[in-house]
Design a protein around this motif. Structure first.
Motif, PDB file in Angstrom:
ATOM      1  N   PHE A  49       0.803  -1.218   0.000  1.00 31.21           N
ATOM      2  CA  PHE A  49       0.000   0.000   0.000  1.00 31.21           C
ATOM      3  C   PHE A  49       0.839   1.272   0.000  1.00 31.21           C
ATOM      4  O   PHE A  49       0.291   2.373  -0.022  1.00 31.21           O
ATOM      5  CB  PHE A  49      -0.927   0.018   1.214  1.00 31.21           C
ATOM      6  N   GLU A  50       2.152   1.150   0.032  1.00 32.78           N
ATOM      7  CA  GLU A  50       3.014   2.327   0.131  1.00 32.78           C
ATOM      8  C   GLU A  50       2.731   3.374  -0.941  1.00 32.78           C
ATOM      9  O   GLU A  50       2.634   4.567  -0.629  1.00 32.78           O
ATOM     10  CB  GLU A  50       4.480   1.910   0.125  1.00 32.78           C
ATOM     11  N   PRO A  51       2.564   3.006  -2.216  1.00 35.03           N
ATOM     12  CA  PRO A  51       2.286   4.044  -3.225  1.00 35.03           C
ATOM     13  C   PRO A  51       0.966   4.776  -2.971  1.00 35.03           C
ATOM     14  O   PRO A  51       0.815   5.938  -3.316  1.00 35.03           O
ATOM     15  CB  PRO A  51       2.217   3.273  -4.542  1.00 35.03           C
ATOM     16  N   LEU A  52       0.023   4.112  -2.356  1.00 30.81           N
ATOM     17  CA  LEU A  52      -1.294   4.679  -2.099  1.00 30.81           C
ATOM     18  C   LEU A  52      -1.318   5.582  -0.872  1.00 30.81           C
ATOM     19  O   LEU A  52      -2.044   6.583  -0.835  1.00 30.81           O
ATOM     20  CB  LEU A  52      -2.293   3.529  -1.911  1.00 30.81           C
ATOM     21  N   LEU A  53      -0.511   5.267   0.130  1.00 32.62           N
ATOM     22  CA  LEU A  53      -0.597   5.943   1.426  1.00 32.62           C
ATOM     23  C   LEU A  53      -0.468   7.459   1.355  1.00 32.62           C
ATOM     24  O   LEU A  53      -1.148   8.172   2.072  1.00 32.62           O
ATOM     25  CB  LEU A  53       0.450   5.381   2.385  1.00 32.62           C
ATOM     26  N   ARG A  54       0.377   7.956   0.504  1.00 35.81           N
ATOM     27  CA  ARG A  54       0.595   9.409   0.437  1.00 35.81           C
ATOM     28  C   ARG A  54      -0.513  10.146  -0.316  1.00 35.81           C
ATOM     29  O   ARG A  54      -0.517  11.368  -0.368  1.00 35.81           O
ATOM     30  CB  ARG A  54       1.929   9.707  -0.217  1.00 35.81           C
ATOM     31  N   HIS A  55      -1.432   9.414  -0.914  1.00 37.77           N
ATOM     32  CA  HIS A  55      -2.445  10.065  -1.743  1.00 37.77           C
ATOM     33  C   HIS A  55      -3.868   9.913  -1.214  1.00 37.77           C
ATOM     34  O   HIS A  55      -4.815  10.280  -1.899  1.00 37.77           O
ATOM     35  CB  HIS A  55      -2.357   9.524  -3.174  1.00 37.77           C
ATOM     36  N   LEU A  56      -4.005   9.422  -0.018  1.00 40.53           N
ATOM     37  CA  LEU A  56      -5.331   9.279   0.577  1.00 40.53           C
ATOM     38  C   LEU A  56      -5.793  10.621   1.141  1.00 40.53           C
ATOM     39  O   LEU A  56      -4.976  11.484   1.459  1.00 40.53           O
ATOM     40  CB  LEU A  56      -5.298   8.212   1.669  1.00 40.53           C
ATOM     41  N   PRO A  57      -7.086  10.815   1.276  1.00 40.98           N
ATOM     42  CA  PRO A  57      -7.589  12.094   1.782  1.00 40.98           C
ATOM     43  C   PRO A  57      -7.073  12.377   3.195  1.00 40.98           C
ATOM     44  O   PRO A  57      -6.924  11.458   3.997  1.00 40.98           O
ATOM     45  CB  PRO A  57      -9.109  11.928   1.789  1.00 40.98           C
ATOM     46  N   PRO A  58      -6.826  13.645   3.501  1.00 40.50           N
ATOM     47  CA  PRO A  58      -6.313  14.002   4.818  1.00 40.50           C
ATOM     48  C   PRO A  58      -7.309  13.780   5.954  1.00 40.50           C
ATOM     49  O   PRO A  58      -6.962  13.901   7.112  1.00 40.50           O
ATOM     50  CB  PRO A  58      -5.950  15.480   4.678  1.00 40.50           C
ATOM     51  N   SER A  59      -8.538  13.438   5.625  1.00 43.88           N
ATOM     52  CA  SER A  59      -9.532  13.166   6.662  1.00 43.88           C
ATOM     53  C   SER A  59      -9.376  11.772   7.267  1.00 43.88           C
ATOM     54  O   SER A  59     -10.052  11.434   8.236  1.00 43.88           O
ATOM     55  CB  SER A  59     -10.935  13.310   6.087  1.00 43.88           C
ATOM     56  N   LEU A  60      -8.471  10.956   6.691  1.00 37.13           N
ATOM     57  CA  LEU A  60      -8.283   9.584   7.173  1.00 37.13           C
ATOM     58  C   LEU A  60      -7.027   9.447   8.014  1.00 37.13           C
ATOM     59  O   LEU A  60      -5.998  10.048   7.721  1.00 37.13           O
ATOM     60  CB  LEU A  60      -8.161   8.612   5.994  1.00 37.13           C
ATOM     61  N   HIS A  61      -7.116   8.614   9.040  1.00 35.18           N
ATOM     62  CA  HIS A  61      -5.923   8.147   9.762  1.00 35.18           C
ATOM     63  C   HIS A  61      -5.795   6.678   9.374  1.00 35.18           C
ATOM     64  O   HIS A  61      -6.646   5.861   9.711  1.00 35.18           O
ATOM     65  CB  HIS A  61      -6.061   8.290  11.270  1.00 35.18           C
ATOM     66  N   VAL A  62      -4.754   6.380   8.626  1.00 36.21           N
ATOM     67  CA  VAL A  62      -4.618   5.066   8.001  1.00 36.21           C
ATOM     68  C   VAL A  62      -3.599   4.207   8.742  1.00 36.21           C
ATOM     69  O   VAL A  62      -2.537   4.677   9.138  1.00 36.21           O
ATOM     70  CB  VAL A  62      -4.182   5.227   6.524  1.00 36.21           C
ATOM     71  N   TYR A  63      -3.958   2.945   8.901  1.00 37.65           N
ATOM     72  CA  TYR A  63      -3.079   1.939   9.492  1.00 37.65           C
ATOM     73  C   TYR A  63      -2.866   0.862   8.438  1.00 37.65           C
ATOM     74  O   TYR A  63      -3.831   0.390   7.838  1.00 37.65           O
ATOM     75  CB  TYR A  63      -3.730   1.285  10.698  1.00 37.65           C
ATOM     76  N   ALA A  64      -1.620   0.468   8.236  1.00 38.28           N
ATOM     77  CA  ALA A  64      -1.316  -0.614   7.295  1.00 38.28           C
ATOM     78  C   ALA A  64      -0.428  -1.630   8.020  1.00 38.28           C
ATOM     79  O   ALA A  64       0.798  -1.560   7.950  1.00 38.28           O
ATOM     80  CB  ALA A  64      -0.628  -0.070   6.047  1.00 38.28           C
ATOM     81  N   PRO A  65      -1.042  -2.572   8.743  1.00 37.06           N
ATOM     82  CA  PRO A  65      -0.249  -3.575   9.458  1.00 37.06           C
ATOM     83  C   PRO A  65       0.204  -4.704   8.532  1.00 37.06           C
ATOM     84  O   PRO A  65      -0.432  -4.971   7.510  1.00 37.06           O
ATOM     85  CB  PRO A  65      -1.222  -4.102  10.507  1.00 37.06           C
TER      86      PRO A  65
END
Length: 136
Positions: A49-65
């Motif tokens: 998910f690394e390529p996706l992580l920087r482009h998600l909306p700022p309203s999300l707090h994302v966890y990628a375990p």
């Protein structure tokens, strides 16, 4: 589109017994953002998910375990059924204090997300199954 900062990869050491304590997890977004958990497929890790992580909306707090037996996570001798990974996902959510989250399953990670959603609908704010990614 602007990119957003990510926290360093951390090892989740407060996980429940099913989650394989010490599993790497990448986090991003504001701590008070809506929680989303990205669940990778077999023979993968949070890095899918690394390529996706920087482009998600700022309203999300994302966890990628990273799930047990994958990447830098612990590799116990057993516990590799979809139900085991689903239990790990719930234990992870508990360990980081997530009561309810959007679950994003990449490839076979969608199976675990679907199991959690079916058995614990109160813990799932939404579910998305990503079948593949195309690099532009």
């Amino acid at each position: 589109m602007a990119t957003r900062p990510l926290s360093a990869t951390r090892h989740c050491t407060s996980s429940g017994p099913a989650s394989g304590a010490g599993a790497p997890v990448r986090r991003g977004g504001p701590p008070r953002g809506h929680p989303a958990v990205l669940v990778h497929g077999y023979v993968d890790s949070w890095r899918t998910f690394e390529p996706l992580l920087r482009h998600l909306p700022p309203s999300l707090h994302v966890y990628a375990p990273t799930q047990r037996g994958h990447g830098d996570a612990a590799k116990p001798p057993g516990g590799y059924l979809p139900e085991d990974f689903a239990a790990d996902l719930l234990a992870f959510m508990d360990s980081v204090g997530i009561g309810r989250a959007v679950l994003v399953g990449g490839s076979s990670g969608g199976v675990q997300a679907r199991i959690v959603a079916a058995r614990h609908p109160d813990r799932v704010a939404g579910r998305c199954h990503v079948v593949g990614c195309v690099r532009a």
